[in-house]
Design a protein around this motif. Structure first.
Motif, mmCIF file in Angstrom:
data_model
loop_
_atom_site.group_PDB
_atom_site.id
_atom_site.type_symbol
_atom_site.label_atom_id
_atom_site.label_comp_id
_atom_site.label_asym_id
_atom_site.label_seq_id
_atom_site.Cartn_x
_atom_site.Cartn_y
_atom_site.Cartn_z
ATOM 1 N N ASP A 75 0.554 -1.768 -0.102
ATOM 2 C CA ASP A 75 -0.405 0.122 0.329
ATOM 3 C C ASP A 75 1.006 0.968 -0.101
ATOM 4 O O ASP A 75 0.903 2.039 0.843
ATOM 5 N N ASP A 77 2.513 4.085 -0.952
ATOM 6 C CA ASP A 77 1.816 5.982 -1.336
ATOM 7 C C ASP A 77 2.441 5.744 -3.350
ATOM 8 O O ASP A 77 3.328 5.563 -2.795
ATOM 9 N N PRO A 78 1.499 6.161 -3.585
ATOM 10 C CA PRO A 78 2.007 6.350 -4.779
ATOM 11 C C PRO A 78 3.096 7.360 -5.253
ATOM 12 O O PRO A 78 3.120 7.571 -6.327
ATOM 13 N N GLU A 79 2.723 8.537 -4.509
ATOM 14 C CA GLU A 79 4.161 9.431 -4.841
ATOM 15 C C GLU A 79 5.316 9.477 -4.766
ATOM 16 O O GLU A 79 6.424 9.019 -4.930
ATOM 17 N N LEU A 81 6.011 5.410 -4.117
ATOM 18 C CA LEU A 81 6.316 5.489 -5.400
ATOM 19 C C LEU A 81 7.044 5.640 -6.934
ATOM 20 O O LEU A 81 7.982 5.490 -6.795
ATOM 21 N N ALA A 82 6.418 6.695 -7.134
ATOM 22 C CA ALA A 82 7.023 7.498 -8.159
ATOM 23 C C ALA A 82 8.443 7.579 -7.791
ATOM 24 O O ALA A 82 9.153 7.928 -8.951
ATOM 25 N N LEU A 95 4.170 -4.591 -9.087
ATOM 26 C CA LEU A 95 3.000 -4.040 -8.690
ATOM 27 C C LEU A 95 1.691 -4.068 -9.050
ATOM 28 O O LEU A 95 1.359 -5.121 -9.981
ATOM 29 N N PRO A 100 2.787 1.564 -15.878
ATOM 30 C CA PRO A 100 3.142 2.979 -15.929
ATOM 31 C C PRO A 100 4.258 3.791 -17.031
ATOM 32 O O PRO A 100 4.716 2.827 -17.917
#
Length: 380
Positions: A75, A77-79, A81-82, A95, A100
């Motif tokens: 889980d 956070d997408p930010e 991860l980016a 993932l 992406p």
């Protein structure tokens, strides 16, 4: 023999719900998934839910000796991860969800998909580097701990030795597998030919306890918050006839709770291990033997097999030495190519004292770590 070699044949390695995998089957699945990763030396980001597929890919990467996984929680956070993708330009991602930009999906699994980068990336990781983990103190940053294959294998073997783990032992996941304490439970049980029951359920759910009872788990592990929950439940109410061991790490457990569980474990014929560690040590550093726990309340114990501890005479800082110490930190892709910078020595950042019996006690924090700057970790 290193735990990812999975040499235990038809013994049960993993259980997830109604699915059971032997060591032979797990080795086959691990190699199949590793075969989907890019050729050559590289790194990737692996989300780690408590599922067979995620564990198999983790082991497959280790078995390949080519690809270095960075384990992150499922889980994340997408930010964040980016930001990690931008910083480390991984050759692959495992993932949930679609690929992406800049990646192509090569495998769509039940809980994870494998995406491979379209273009070549950065420098190859150092040959000894096997695994990357975030530290608890750097959550939200790109700072990673670089762990070697030797470090992972030696610490798993140490844990097997001091816990007395055997092929008859069964653990159940109570912590995220991307967290170094959770990872070490998995590694050590695979090292001895034991079994891990994979569960995404909380200790507060009926489903968790049904899985624990139905699969005859022999150990429960947790952080201090876990033991606050278990205190309210009471060991007698758990109804786990095969239970033989409790282990605790991930922060200091209140002295009152240490005493409570030491006495309760003794009364129920169980062993209770209080342990100390840091992600930088792959992660176990010390433990208190159960038979000494009641007369050593508050101690972090003695070094794990193969390790040494001493208190720096000038600064009072606890220093650990052992083959499980990290290679160093990384904050960028280029730093993954760096050689071992620690040489088996870890200054823990904790002030400590040692008693006449060789048991260590944490007394505070070194001055350079009193201000949290994102550069340091705590336990596990």
């Amino acid at each position: 023999m290193r735990f990812w070699q999975l040499p235990h044949g038809e013994h049960t390695a993993l259980i997830e719900g109604t699915r059971t995998l032997s060591y032979r089957e797990l080795a086959g699945l691990a190699d199949d998934l590793a075969g989907l990763l890019p050729g050559g030396r590289g790194m990737g980001i692996l989300a780690m839910p408590s599922t067979i597929e995620a564990v198999a890919l983790y082991l497959g990467a280790l078995r390949s000796a080519r690809q270095v996984p960075l384990l992150v929680q499922a889980d994340t956070d997408p930010e964040l991860l980016a930001a990690l993708v931008d910083c480390y330009t991984p050759e692959w991602l495992a993932l949930p969800g679609p690929a992406p930009r800049g990646y192509t999906t090569v495998h769509a699994g039940g809980c994870l998909s494998i995406h491979v980068r379209d273009a070549a990336t950065g420098a190859a990781p150092h040959p000894e580097l096997a695994l990357l983990l975030s530290t608890s103190g750097s959550t939200g940053s790109s700072k990673l701990v670089r762990l070697s294959a030797q470090g992972l294998a030696s610490n798993a073997a140490s844990i097997v030795a001091y816990l007395g783990l055997t092929a008859d032992d069964r653990a159940i996941t109570t912590l995220p597998l991307a967290y170094s304490f959770g990872m070490s439970i998995l590694n050590s049980h695979l090292a001895c030919g034991g079994c891990v029951v994979l569960s995404e359920d909380s200790l507060m759910t009926r489903e968790f306890w049904e899985a624990a009872r139905g699969n005859a788990v022999t150990s429960l592990s947790g952080v201090p918050a876990t033991y606050e929950i278990l205190r309210r439940m009471g060991l007698a109410r758990l109804q786990l006839p095969g239970l033989r061991m409790l282990t605790q790490a991930g922060g200091r457990l209140r002295d009152e709770l240490v005493r409570h569980f030491a006495e309760s474990a003794r009364d129920h014929g169980l062993q209770f291990f209080v342990m100390y560690g840091q992600t930088e040590a792959s992660p176990r550093i010390s433990y208190v033997p159960p038979e000494r726990l009641l007369d050593k309340i508050g101690s972090i114990g003695i070094p794990v097999p193969g390790g040494r501890m001493h208190v720096d005479g000038d600064s009072g800082e606890l220093v650990y030495e052992g083959p499980n110490v990290m290679m160093g930190y990384a904050t960028s892709r280029g730093e993954l190519a760096a050689a071992d910078q620690q040489h088996g020595v870890l200054r823990t950042g904790d002030l400590a004292r040692v008693d006449a019996d060789g048991f260590h006690y944490i007394t505070g924090r070194a001055k350079r770590f009193l201000k949290m700057s994102g550069n340091r970790v705590n336990l596990d």
